[in-house]
Design a protein around this motif. Structure first.
Motif, PDB file in Angstrom:
ATOM      1  N   PRO A 127      11.931   0.792  -5.911  1.00 50.51           N
ATOM      2  CA  PRO A 127      13.089   1.847  -5.325  1.00 50.51           C
ATOM      3  C   PRO A 127      12.379   2.540  -4.085  1.00 50.51           C
ATOM      4  CG  PRO A 127      12.516   1.763  -8.067  1.00 50.51           C
ATOM      5  CD  PRO A 127      11.723   1.051  -7.308  1.00 50.51           C
ATOM      6  N   ALA A 128      11.030   2.733  -4.048  1.00 54.20           N
ATOM      7  CA  ALA A 128      10.778   3.747  -2.713  1.00 54.20           C
ATOM      8  C   ALA A 128      11.202   2.479  -1.480  1.00 54.20           C
ATOM      9  CB  ALA A 128       9.409   3.757  -2.731  1.00 54.20           C
ATOM     10  N   GLY A 129      10.809   1.296  -1.677  1.00 51.06           N
ATOM     11  CA  GLY A 129      11.552   0.380  -0.710  1.00 51.06           C
ATOM     12  C   GLY A 129      12.812   0.228  -0.505  1.00 51.06           C
ATOM     13  N   ARG A 130      13.644   0.277  -1.475  1.00 52.46           N
ATOM     14  CA  ARG A 130      15.134   0.292  -1.169  1.00 52.46           C
ATOM     15  C   ARG A 130      15.275   1.746  -0.716  1.00 52.46           C
ATOM     16  NH1 ARG A 130      16.807  -4.414  -2.533  1.00 52.46           N
ATOM     17  NH2 ARG A 130      15.981  -5.399  -4.267  1.00 52.46           N
ATOM     18  N   THR A 131      14.971   2.666  -0.941  1.00 48.89           N
ATOM     19  CA  THR A 131      15.366   4.031  -0.330  1.00 48.89           C
ATOM     20  C   THR A 131      14.760   3.810   1.381  1.00 48.89           C
ATOM     21  OG1 THR A 131      14.689   5.204  -2.126  1.00 48.89           O
ATOM     22  CG2 THR A 131      14.453   6.396  -0.060  1.00 48.89           C
ATOM     23  N   GLU A 132      13.810   3.320   1.697  1.00 43.71           N
ATOM     24  CA  GLU A 132      13.229   3.045   3.111  1.00 43.71           C
ATOM     25  C   GLU A 132      14.324   2.263   3.684  1.00 43.71           C
ATOM     26  OE1 GLU A 132      11.112   4.535   4.937  1.00 43.71           O
ATOM     27  OE2 GLU A 132      10.544   5.722   3.148  1.00 43.71           O
ATOM     28  N   ALA A 181       0.831  -1.306  -0.217  1.00 36.54           N
ATOM     29  CA  ALA A 181       0.008  -0.050  -0.004  1.00 36.54           C
ATOM     30  C   ALA A 181       0.929   1.327  -0.008  1.00 36.54           C
ATOM     31  CB  ALA A 181      -1.027  -0.168   1.225  1.00 36.54           C
ATOM     32  N   ILE A 182       1.948   1.166   0.684  1.00 37.65           N
ATOM     33  CA  ILE A 182       3.024   2.385   0.795  1.00 37.65           C
ATOM     34  C   ILE A 182       3.880   2.378  -0.535  1.00 37.65           C
ATOM     35  CG2 ILE A 182       2.371   2.989   3.227  1.00 37.65           C
ATOM     36  CD1 ILE A 182       5.306   1.780   3.652  1.00 37.65           C
ATOM     37  N   GLY A 183       3.719   1.428  -1.261  1.00 40.85           N
ATOM     38  CA  GLY A 183       4.687   1.360  -2.385  1.00 40.85           C
ATOM     39  C   GLY A 183       6.032   1.013  -2.268  1.00 40.85           C
ATOM     40  N   CYS A 184       6.182   0.141  -1.215  1.00 42.39           N
ATOM     41  CA  CYS A 184       7.733  -0.408  -0.836  1.00 42.39           C
ATOM     42  C   CYS A 184       7.839  -1.790  -1.498  1.00 42.39           C
ATOM     43  CB  CYS A 184       7.870  -0.593   0.610  1.00 42.39           C
ATOM     44  SG  CYS A 184       7.926   1.115   1.240  1.00 42.39           S
ATOM     45  N   VAL A 185       6.940  -2.669  -1.969  1.00 36.84           N
ATOM     46  CA  VAL A 185       7.132  -3.742  -2.640  1.00 36.84           C
ATOM     47  C   VAL A 185       5.848  -4.097  -3.709  1.00 36.84           C
ATOM     48  CG1 VAL A 185       7.974  -4.939  -0.611  1.00 36.84           C
ATOM     49  CG2 VAL A 185       5.585  -5.186  -0.988  1.00 36.84           C
TER      50      VAL A 185
END
Length: 69
Positions: free
Chosen positions: A58-63, A27-31
């Protein structure tokens, strides 16, 4: 999500608590993941049988980088 980073994707998950965590990460775009049966806001997480995580976005990798360096 750290466990996913070190796993060989795709990862199949059957634990309901883990499926709930995957649903939040999706839902938050991490996976990128599929949850079976498909997510339905009227259903309980107890109704879900499996999640398949295909990739960390990419957002998940940033997190991950922000949290673990």
């Amino acid at each position: 999500m750290l466990e996913l980073e070190h796993a060989s994707l795709p990862v199949h998950i059957r634990d309901r608590e883990a499926i709930q965590a995957i649903a939040v990460l999706k839902a938050i775009g991490c996976v990128e993941a599929e949850i079976s049966p498909p997510l339905d806001l009227c259903s309980s997480f107890e109704d879900y049988e499996c999640a398949v995580v295909r990739e960390i976005t990419p957002a998940g990798r940033t997190e991950l980088a922000a949290e673990y360096g």
